[in-house]
Write a protein that holds these residues in place. Structure first.
Motif, PDB file in Angstrom:
ATOM      1  N   LEU A  13       0.827  -1.207   0.000  1.00  0.00           N
ATOM      2  CA  LEU A  13       0.000   0.000   0.000  1.00  0.00           C
ATOM      3  C   LEU A  13       0.865   1.263   0.000  1.00  0.00           C
ATOM      4  O   LEU A  13       0.565   2.241  -0.693  1.00  0.00           O
ATOM      5  CB  LEU A  13      -0.932  -0.010   1.211  1.00  0.00           C
ATOM      6  N   LEU A  59      -5.971   5.657  -1.344  1.00  0.00           N
ATOM      7  CA  LEU A  59      -5.012   4.696  -0.800  1.00  0.00           C
ATOM      8  C   LEU A  59      -4.559   5.099   0.599  1.00  0.00           C
ATOM      9  O   LEU A  59      -4.382   4.240   1.479  1.00  0.00           O
ATOM     10  CB  LEU A  59      -3.808   4.590  -1.736  1.00  0.00           C
ATOM     11  N   TYR A 114      -1.511  -2.925  -9.742  1.00  0.00           N
ATOM     12  CA  TYR A 114      -2.674  -3.031  -8.867  1.00  0.00           C
ATOM     13  C   TYR A 114      -3.293  -4.428  -8.915  1.00  0.00           C
ATOM     14  O   TYR A 114      -3.789  -4.937  -7.909  1.00  0.00           O
ATOM     15  CB  TYR A 114      -3.714  -1.976  -9.238  1.00  0.00           C
TER      16      TYR A 114
END
Length: 323
Positions: A13, A59, A114
């Motif tokens: 992340l 995010l 992703y």
């Protein structure tokens, strides 16, 4: 340096956050570079930069829910085999097609990241967010087409096409034309002076070859050193120098090559000189056409300036050689 398979969910992340931030800055750099030349496309890249910023905030929210406010200092360069961004944005006055292609590559690589990150994450919320971002990046892969058509109005496209034409003239036509003119005209006097002084094809060819190559090198360096393109938008000095030098050499070689007719051939001098004179006329008319076509010079005026001037130089070489 760690392999992608060794990254924790927290590091994945964090890496996605820093990547979105960097991509947003890259798109803004593209927008600044295009602002004066292609304002409509520049606005598209500004919006894309804004979208990358939104992705980053999403995010960050997900990251803070799970791991708190502190981000580990992980970057693309810290991960083996991770996507790398070519620093093309450091170059000014990039062609629009190059920027579009780079944007496509960036979005494709982001989507792949992703998708892999989603598969590595067990948290339901994080998986959903990463999957949504992958879908968004897949939609962005058509950025080139979107910039070229869907987002731009017909008027904007027409204006950008005119700008593209001006850039083509500045970066290729002008240095090429300057080289062709210099190579075709400046080598006439030494070539025909040597021809009429020696009436020897081999020696004349060597003189013409030396003059053409010397002029090509000189003009190439002169063009490259005259302007770095940062203010004028004329593009890379190395490219312009190469175009100018090559066209200069070709302009001189065109009427030099006929003197490859062997001296053993009967009337070798007349044959070679006749062919060379015909090539000179073709070169001068070609230069006049290019000036009329791209430089907005009336054709008859271009003919007078180039053809008449070239014939004067040719005559001077003949008179000097025959004296």
């Amino acid at each position: 340096m760690k392999a992608f398979s060794e990254l924790t969910e927290r590091e994945i992340l964090a890496l996605a956050i820093t990547s979105e931030e960097e991509d947003g800055r890259i798109y803004m750099s593209f927008a600044e570079d295009l602002a004066e030349r292609y304002p409509a496309s520049a606005r598209v890249f500004e919006r894309m930069s804004g979208e990358e910023s939104k992705h980053r905030h999403l995010l960050l929210e997900q990251y803070e829910k799970r791991f708190g406010p502190h981000l580990p200092p992980i970057r693309r360069e810290d991960v083996k085999g991770f996507l790398r961004r070519r620093p093309v944005w450091l170059t000014k006055n990039l062609p629009l097609d190059t920027i579009r292609k780079q944007a496509e590559i960036m979005e494709y690589e982001s989507r792949r990241f992703y998708e892999k990150a989603r598969d590595r994450t067990t948290d339901v919320g994080a998986r959903k967010l990463l999957g949504d971002l992958a879908a968004m990046e897949q939609g962005h892969e058509v950025v080139a087409e979107r910039i070229a058509a869907a987002t731009l109005t017909e008027g904007a496209l027409s204006e950008e096409e005119r700008t593209r034409s001006r850039v083509f003239v500045l970066q290729y036509v002008q240095p090429g034309l300057a080289g062709l003119m210099d190579g075709s005209v400046s080598t006439l006097a030494p070539l025909f002076a040597a021809a009429f002084a020696t009436q020897n094809n081999e020696k004349t060819f060597l003189v013409g070859l030396a003059a053409a190559i010397g002029a090509g090198i000189s003009m190439g360096f002169a063009e490259a050193l005259s302007d770095d393109g940062s203010l004028t938008g004329r593009g890379s000095p190395y490219l312009r120098g190469a175009v100018c030098g090559l066209m200069t050499a070709l302009g001189g070689l065109g009427h030099t090559l006929p003197y490859l007719v062997p001296d053993t051939v009967e009337d070798h001098f007349r044959i070679a000189t006749g062919i060379s004179a015909f090539v000179v006329l073709l070169e001068l008319w070609a230069i006049a056409y290019v000036r009329a076509r791209y430089m907005d010079t009336p054709f008859l005026q271009a003919v007078f300036q180039i053809v008449f001037g070239g014939l004067i130089v040719l005559a001077a070489g003949v008179l000097i050689g025959a004296a």
